[in-house]
Motif scaffolding. Structure first.
Motif, PDB file in Angstrom:
ATOM      1  N   TYR A   1       0.847  -1.196   0.000  1.00 41.84           N
ATOM      2  CA  TYR A   1       0.000   0.000   0.000  1.00 41.84           C
ATOM      3  C   TYR A   1       0.880   1.244   0.000  1.00 41.84           C
ATOM      4  O   TYR A   1       1.946   1.265   0.618  1.00 41.84           O
ATOM      5  CB  TYR A   1      -0.904   0.004   1.229  1.00 41.84           C
ATOM      6  CG  TYR A   1      -1.928  -1.105   1.201  1.00 41.84           C
ATOM      7  CD1 TYR A   1      -3.185  -0.892   0.627  1.00 41.84           C
ATOM      8  CD2 TYR A   1      -1.641  -2.345   1.738  1.00 41.84           C
ATOM      9  CE1 TYR A   1      -4.118  -1.904   0.589  1.00 41.84           C
ATOM     10  CE2 TYR A   1      -2.574  -3.376   1.694  1.00 41.84           C
ATOM     11  CZ  TYR A   1      -3.803  -3.148   1.125  1.00 41.84           C
ATOM     12  OH  TYR A   1      -4.729  -4.151   1.075  1.00 41.84           O
TER      13      TYR A   1
ATOM     14  N   ASP B   1      -8.099   8.169   1.548  1.00 37.30           N
ATOM     15  CA  ASP B   1      -8.678   7.968   2.878  1.00 37.30           C
ATOM     16  C   ASP B   1      -9.870   8.887   3.152  1.00 37.30           C
ATOM     17  O   ASP B   1     -10.301   9.024   4.276  1.00 37.30           O
ATOM     18  CB  ASP B   1      -7.600   8.143   3.953  1.00 37.30           C
ATOM     19  CG  ASP B   1      -6.915   9.491   3.847  1.00 37.30           C
ATOM     20  OD1 ASP B   1      -7.362  10.313   3.008  1.00 37.30           O
ATOM     21  OD2 ASP B   1      -5.945   9.727   4.586  1.00 37.30           O
TER      22      ASP B   1
ATOM     23  N   VAL C   1     -13.487  10.453  -3.831  1.00 38.90           N
ATOM     24  CA  VAL C   1     -12.046  10.427  -4.057  1.00 38.90           C
ATOM     25  C   VAL C   1     -11.641  11.833  -4.460  1.00 38.90           C
ATOM     26  O   VAL C   1     -12.083  12.341  -5.493  1.00 38.90           O
ATOM     27  CB  VAL C   1     -11.672   9.424  -5.161  1.00 38.90           C
ATOM     28  CG1 VAL C   1     -10.184   9.492  -5.478  1.00 38.90           C
ATOM     29  CG2 VAL C   1     -12.053   8.015  -4.740  1.00 38.90           C
TER      30      VAL C   1
ATOM     31  N   TRP D   1     -14.192  -3.344  -9.443  1.00 33.35           N
ATOM     32  CA  TRP D   1     -13.362  -3.999  -8.419  1.00 33.35           C
ATOM     33  C   TRP D   1     -11.916  -3.523  -8.525  1.00 33.35           C
ATOM     34  O   TRP D   1     -11.248  -3.261  -7.528  1.00 33.35           O
ATOM     35  CB  TRP D   1     -13.381  -5.524  -8.605  1.00 33.35           C
ATOM     36  CG  TRP D   1     -14.612  -6.202  -8.057  1.00 33.35           C
ATOM     37  CD1 TRP D   1     -15.628  -6.726  -8.773  1.00 33.35           C
ATOM     38  CD2 TRP D   1     -14.925  -6.445  -6.693  1.00 33.35           C
ATOM     39  NE1 TRP D   1     -16.573  -7.281  -7.947  1.00 33.35           N
ATOM     40  CE2 TRP D   1     -16.163  -7.115  -6.658  1.00 33.35           C
ATOM     41  CE3 TRP D   1     -14.293  -6.131  -5.479  1.00 33.35           C
ATOM     42  CZ2 TRP D   1     -16.782  -7.503  -5.460  1.00 33.35           C
ATOM     43  CZ3 TRP D   1     -14.910  -6.525  -4.290  1.00 33.35           C
ATOM     44  CH2 TRP D   1     -16.135  -7.208  -4.289  1.00 33.35           C
TER      45      TRP D   1
ATOM     46  N   LEU E   1     -10.792  -0.734  -9.742  1.00 31.23           N
ATOM     47  CA  LEU E   1     -10.625   0.665  -9.312  1.00 31.23           C
ATOM     48  C   LEU E   1     -10.680   0.748  -7.785  1.00 31.23           C
ATOM     49  O   LEU E   1      -9.906   1.496  -7.173  1.00 31.23           O
ATOM     50  CB  LEU E   1     -11.696   1.552  -9.953  1.00 31.23           C
ATOM     51  CG  LEU E   1     -11.483   1.826 -11.449  1.00 31.23           C
ATOM     52  CD1 LEU E   1     -12.650   2.629 -12.016  1.00 31.23           C
ATOM     53  CD2 LEU E   1     -10.176   2.573 -11.682  1.00 31.23           C
ATOM     54  N   ASP E   2     -11.574  -0.016  -7.175  1.00 30.87           N
ATOM     55  CA  ASP E   2     -11.627  -0.088  -5.701  1.00 30.87           C
ATOM     56  C   ASP E   2     -10.246  -0.438  -5.172  1.00 30.87           C
ATOM     57  O   ASP E   2      -9.703   0.201  -4.270  1.00 30.87           O
ATOM     58  CB  ASP E   2     -12.597  -1.189  -5.250  1.00 30.87           C
ATOM     59  CG  ASP E   2     -14.034  -0.688  -5.174  1.00 30.87           C
ATOM     60  OD1 ASP E   2     -14.251   0.493  -5.512  1.00 30.87           O
ATOM     61  OD2 ASP E   2     -14.917  -1.477  -4.791  1.00 30.87           O
ATOM     62  N   TYR E   3      -9.720  -1.483  -5.772  1.00 32.00           N
ATOM     63  CA  TYR E   3      -8.411  -2.001  -5.375  1.00 32.00           C
ATOM     64  C   TYR E   3      -7.341  -0.933  -5.576  1.00 32.00           C
ATOM     65  O   TYR E   3      -6.501  -0.697  -4.702  1.00 32.00           O
ATOM     66  CB  TYR E   3      -8.141  -3.230  -6.243  1.00 32.00           C
ATOM     67  CG  TYR E   3      -6.790  -3.887  -6.111  1.00 32.00           C
ATOM     68  CD1 TYR E   3      -6.568  -4.869  -5.140  1.00 32.00           C
ATOM     69  CD2 TYR E   3      -5.759  -3.574  -6.982  1.00 32.00           C
ATOM     70  CE1 TYR E   3      -5.343  -5.498  -5.037  1.00 32.00           C
ATOM     71  CE2 TYR E   3      -4.537  -4.196  -6.885  1.00 32.00           C
ATOM     72  CZ  TYR E   3      -4.323  -5.172  -5.921  1.00 32.00           C
ATOM     73  OH  TYR E   3      -3.113  -5.799  -5.822  1.00 32.00           O
TER      74      TYR E   3
ATOM     75  N   PHE F   1      -7.610   2.477  -5.817  1.00 33.61           N
ATOM     76  CA  PHE F   1      -7.695   3.631  -4.903  1.00 33.61           C
ATOM     77  C   PHE F   1      -7.311   3.218  -3.492  1.00 33.61           C
ATOM     78  O   PHE F   1      -6.672   3.967  -2.758  1.00 33.61           O
ATOM     79  CB  PHE F   1      -9.104   4.232  -4.933  1.00 33.61           C
ATOM     80  CG  PHE F   1      -9.420   4.926  -6.236  1.00 33.61           C
ATOM     81  CD1 PHE F   1      -8.513   5.831  -6.787  1.00 33.61           C
ATOM     82  CD2 PHE F   1     -10.600   4.686  -6.918  1.00 33.61           C
ATOM     83  CE1 PHE F   1      -8.782   6.477  -7.983  1.00 33.61           C
ATOM     84  CE2 PHE F   1     -10.879   5.327  -8.114  1.00 33.61           C
ATOM     85  CZ  PHE F   1      -9.962   6.218  -8.650  1.00 33.61           C
ATOM     86  N   HIS F   2      -7.693   2.015  -3.133  1.00 30.60           N
ATOM     87  CA  HIS F   2      -7.338   1.502  -1.819  1.00 30.60           C
ATOM     88  C   HIS F   2      -5.824   1.425  -1.662  1.00 30.60           C
ATOM     89  O   HIS F   2      -5.264   1.820  -0.633  1.00 30.60           O
ATOM     90  CB  HIS F   2      -7.974   0.131  -1.635  1.00 30.60           C
ATOM     91  CG  HIS F   2      -7.887  -0.382  -0.233  1.00 30.60           C
ATOM     92  ND1 HIS F   2      -7.877  -1.720   0.072  1.00 30.60           N
ATOM     93  CD2 HIS F   2      -7.785   0.273   0.939  1.00 30.60           C
ATOM     94  CE1 HIS F   2      -7.776  -1.867   1.380  1.00 30.60           C
ATOM     95  NE2 HIS F   2      -7.729  -0.677   1.933  1.00 30.60           N
TER      96      HIS F   2
END
Lengths: 135, 755
Positions: B32, B127, B132, B115, B117-119, B121-122
């Protein structure tokens, strides 16, 4: 199967994601394969063409130069096509009469093409989209 | 003697072995990013093979991962887990349901995109809650269909509520990163090859072209080629491994037509052939001790000897029987000479013959078969017979009535021994005669050779040719018999039919006139009434119908051929080792061998060899598809032809520069190569060769590659987002809500508007 470690569980994508619009609901989308997407796009383009001819903004020149997914497609080659041996990739001067495989010399013909099990010839032809497709 | 020019295999050093690349196996989960900042633009290079994401205040994307997704149902948790990128490869059970959102160049599954994009941005570390807070720069296809952009905008603005978004073409971003202003951008990507002319920093999309062929298709092509080349390869090679093989070993040929003409020359192949070995486990045979081996050999020898002895004995017995018959009929023949015709016929009929000619035929055949049998080995070392003192058989000549019972028994054995001895002696004599005959022949040959070398050579060559022709004919026949409709096969069926008809009609004529003695002795090889077999070729009928080959005959023929070849090698100055029959099976002459097994011999028994494969012509055959898409059945012109038309015809006719001053056009000073396939060795040189061939003589062609073809597109996106150039390129959320998804802001790195 060994159980997954915590690490791996952690790696899974978490939902709901906090940065996402809470009101967002993933819409139901019909899955369309490539071919259908392209034909949809073609239809859409055809319809906009009609609008233009109706005189809204009839600019023939612009129509001609319209850049679409399809206009970008490279045109077929104007040069004589070169032939290669389907098996070895060398020059393919000869062609078998029964299935159209191209081959380099008599050795390739005797040792490979003649001894081919059925169906393999079509696999070779498929490499250059020349196989027979039964529908 | 001719010098054997071909080096023996042992002199060649072993070929360098490349090991099959490993499969993807990440050590840990995707990291991350810990330096998230709100408001900093995020660049997302959404490629069909890899995704590159990151905040644009970095020099490189923070995360690069393959665009794959896997949804895994965990039964214990009763939950479906979603994994993206390298995390998919963490566990083998995820890999089996590996999916991609793409079908060819287009996105078809938007749920997967969400999925991913979720991944993304995560992992970037966003935060904020409910939105976003970063502008987004995203790559899109050249001339992307509107539905693609519509769905992406919807996701970004409605699901993630980003403040503003801009799209652009990855190849142009890469060119921008490399400070290009006037040039021809050739982007050889994963799904398509784009050729885009850029003039004064503005892309001329109306003249741009796309070839529907790219990296992943090249990998597929390579994998199909190798799988067809080695259909029985024992281990499976996946596409990821093929991709690495292609990256490591394929290169663009500078002159393809010329290179394929010589690729299988041994000295060229030595350099170009790449040997790849898959991991394997050597199959270790339990090693037997020397004593065991000895015992086994002994046992085998013993049983072989016993069999041989038995065979010899039975042959000998047969021979003795025949000799006896022969003796009997010789006496008969001699006695016939003194009789008149009527008596002769009478005697012969009593013996079971039809007439005199019948008898003669039988007699002659018997003589022949005895001669044949004598030549065969009938036991014992016949050479010793000379040194042996002739044994004595005192009882044989004494009539039975003068002997006791024991002596009669003894006499029987002696009789047998005597016959045995006689037969062996005769056989020995026969052999001596044969030897002498051969010696004489040899002397004659030598004399001939000395007197008339040319004539001798001619004769030998003629004989050799006839043997070779026989061999060839036999091979041809064998092939023809495989085809039911061929002439040879039809003849065979006819023969079978005739034979079947003969068997069904019993041959009754003359049978009842024969005496019991004759009937007893009639076997297949001494029936005198049958002329079948008088000619040796008659026997071929059985071979023909049984469809088997006479191995003895082939062996004999081979011996003859080898002898002739040896003679010619020795005395004919024009006959070298390369003219021999065997040399045509030399792997050095076989294109197929060199294609499959490279510049070394192949041993199919070796496990190591079975797990090896070679890339030779594939190394150039695969990249060549970019220049000749027709090789893979894509009916489009190649890179060079399209470039030629753009530079020489299209751009001048659109008025960008004069057709007479092409050599002065700035575009030819900057031919820019980017995209995943541009790493191929010699790509630039090939382009230079091709461009030189169609541009005016004094053109100054300059070809360059992107500094980092993999990352320059992302870097260009980052550079663009932080530059004044992008000021008017972003579509804000408000604009999207007002104008809808078809609204587009044209800028120098993106697509034009939709109509």
């Amino acid at each position: 199967m060994p159980p997954l470690t915590d690490d791996i569980y952690q790696a899974a994508v978490q939902r709901p994601a906090r940065f996402k619009n809470p009101k967002w609901k993933t819409p139901y989308r019909r899955h369309k394969p490539l071919r259908q997407l392209l034909s949809d796009e073609q239809k859409r383009l055809n319809n906009t063409d009609v609008d233009n001819k109706d005189g809204t903004n009839g600019n023939a020149r612009k129509d001609f130069n319209q850049v679409t997914y399809f206009s970008l497609d490279a045109y077929p080659s104007l040069k004589p096509r070169k032939h290669y041996c389907d098996i070895t990739g060398l020059k393919g001067n000869y062609k078998t009469p029964n299935n159209g495989l191209r081959y380099y010399n008599v050795e390739v013909y005797n040792d490979v093409i003649k001894t081919m099990t059925s169906g393999v010839d079509q696999q070779y032809l498929e490499l250059r989209n020349a196989n027979i497709v039964l529908k | 003697m001719t010098v054997i020019k071909v080096k023996s295999n042992k002199e060649l050093p072993p070929q360098k072995i490349y090991y099959l690349p490993d499969q993807i196996s990440p050590d840990s989960t995707e990291p991350y990013n810990s330096h998230y900042g709100a408001g900093i633009p995020i660049a997302i290079d959404f490629g069909t093979s890899d995704m590159r994401i990151g905040l644009t205040n970095n020099l490189s994307p923070s995360n690069i991962f393959p665009s794959v997704i896997s949804r895994y149902r965990d039964r214990k948790l009763a939950q479906t887990l979603t994994f993206v990128g390298y995390d998919v490869y963490l566990d083998s059970s995820f890999k089996s349901s590996l999916k991609t959102p793409f079908d060819g160049p287009l996105i078809t599954n938007w749920d997967y995109v969400e999925w991913m994009l979720d991944y993304s941005f995560h992992h970037i570390g966003v935060d904020s809650d409910g939105f976003v807070d970063n502008p987004i720069v995203m790559s899109e296809l050249l001339g992307a269909p509107s539905q693609q952009r519509k769905n992406m905008l919807q996701l970004l603005f409605e699901a993630y509520r980003v403040p503003k978004v801009t799209f652009g073409i990855d190849d142009l971003f890469s060119y921008y990163q490399n400070n290009g202003k006037n040039g021809l951008v050739i982007g050889a990507g994963n799904q398509a090859i784009n050729i885009i002319p850029v003039i004064n920093s503005k892309p001329i999309l109306t003249e741009a072209k796309r070839i529907n062929w790219g990296g992943s298709l090249c990998v597929d092509y390579l994998s199909k080629l190798i799988n067809l080349k080695y259909p029985y390869f024992p281990s499976k090679i996946n596409n990821h491994q093929f991709e690495i093989l292609m990256r490591n070993h394929c290169y663009v040929s500078k002159d393809y037509q010329e290179e394929i003409n010589h690729i299988f020359d041994l000295n060229v192949l030595e350099k170009t052939d790449v040997l790849i070995e898959a991991p394997y486990v050597e199959n270790v045979q339990p090693i037997k001790t020397e004593e065991e081996l000895k015992r086994i050999a002994e046992k085998r020898k013993e049983s072989g000897r016993r069999l041989q002895e038995q065979a010899q004995k039975s042959r000998l017995e047969k021979l003795i029987q025949k000799e006896k018959d022969y003796e009997y009929y010789t006496k008969l023949k001699n006695s016939l000479e003194e009789l008149n015709k009527k008596q002769i016929i009478h005697t012969l009929e009593a013996e079971g013959f039809d007439d005199e000619s019948d008898f003669k035929k039988y007699y002659n055949n018997l003589e022949k078969s005895i001669k044949r049998a004598r030549k065969a080995d009938i036991g014992g070392n016949n050479d010793e017979i000379e040194s042996e003192t002739p044994p004595e058989f005192p009882l044989v000549d004494i009539p039975d009535d003068q002997l006791t019972e024991d002596q009669i028994k003894e006499k029987k054995t002696q009789k047998f021994l005597k016959a045995n001895y006689d037969a062996r002696k005769k056989a020995h004599e026969e052999k001596l005669l044969e030897k002498k005959r051969l010696e004489e022949l040899e002397i004659q040959e030598e004399k001939w050779r000395k007197e008339d070398l040319n004539g001798w050579i001619q004769d030998k060559r003629k004989k050799l040719n006839s043997v070779l022709k026989k061999k060839k004919d036999r091979k041809k026949l064998r092939e023809e018999l495989n085809d039911r409709k061929s002439h040879a096969a039809q003849i065979r069926m006819k023969n079978i039919a005739v034979l079947a008809a003969e068997n069904s009609v019993p041959n009754t004529s003359g049978n009842n006139t024969r005496s019991s003695k004759r009937k007893r002795t009639i076997t297949i090889d001494n029936d005198p009434n049958d002329t079948f077999g008088a000619n040796d070729d008659d026997w071929a009928i059985y071979r023909d119908i049984a469809n088997v080959e006479d191995e003895d005959e082939i062996e004999e023929e081979n011996q003859l051929m080898l002898k002739l070849e040896a003679d010619l090698l020795q005395y004919d100055p024009n006959f070298s080792i390369e003219n021999t029959y065997d040399s045509q099976f030399n792997w050095r002459k076989s294109i197929i061998h060199k294609f499959l097994r490279g510049p070394r011999d192949y041993d199919s028994e070796k496990t190591q060899h079975q797990y090896q494969f070679h890339m030779n012509i594939e190394r150039i055959r695969v990249p060549e598809t970019m220049f000749q898409p027709s090789i893979v059945g894509v009916d489009q012109a190649g890179i060079s032809e399209l470039s030629e038309n753009i530079i020489v015809n299209r751009l001048p006719s659109e008025g960008f520069y004069s057709k007479n001053e092409i050599e002065k056009a700035p575009i030819i000073n900057d031919i820019f190569l980017t995209g995943g396939l541009s790493h191929f060795k010699n790509f630039d040189e090939r382009l230079k060769n091709d461009f030189t061939s169609f541009l005016p003589v004094n053109s100054k062609i300059n070809i360059r590659r992107a500094i980092d073809p993999r990352l320059d597109a992302w870097r260009g996106m980052a550079k663009f987002s932080n530059n004044i150039d992008s000021k008017n390129a972003f579509i804000t959320k408000q604009e999207y809500e007002e104008m809808g998804p078809d609204y587009i802001k044209e800028h120098n790195l993106g697509n034009f508007g939709y109509f």
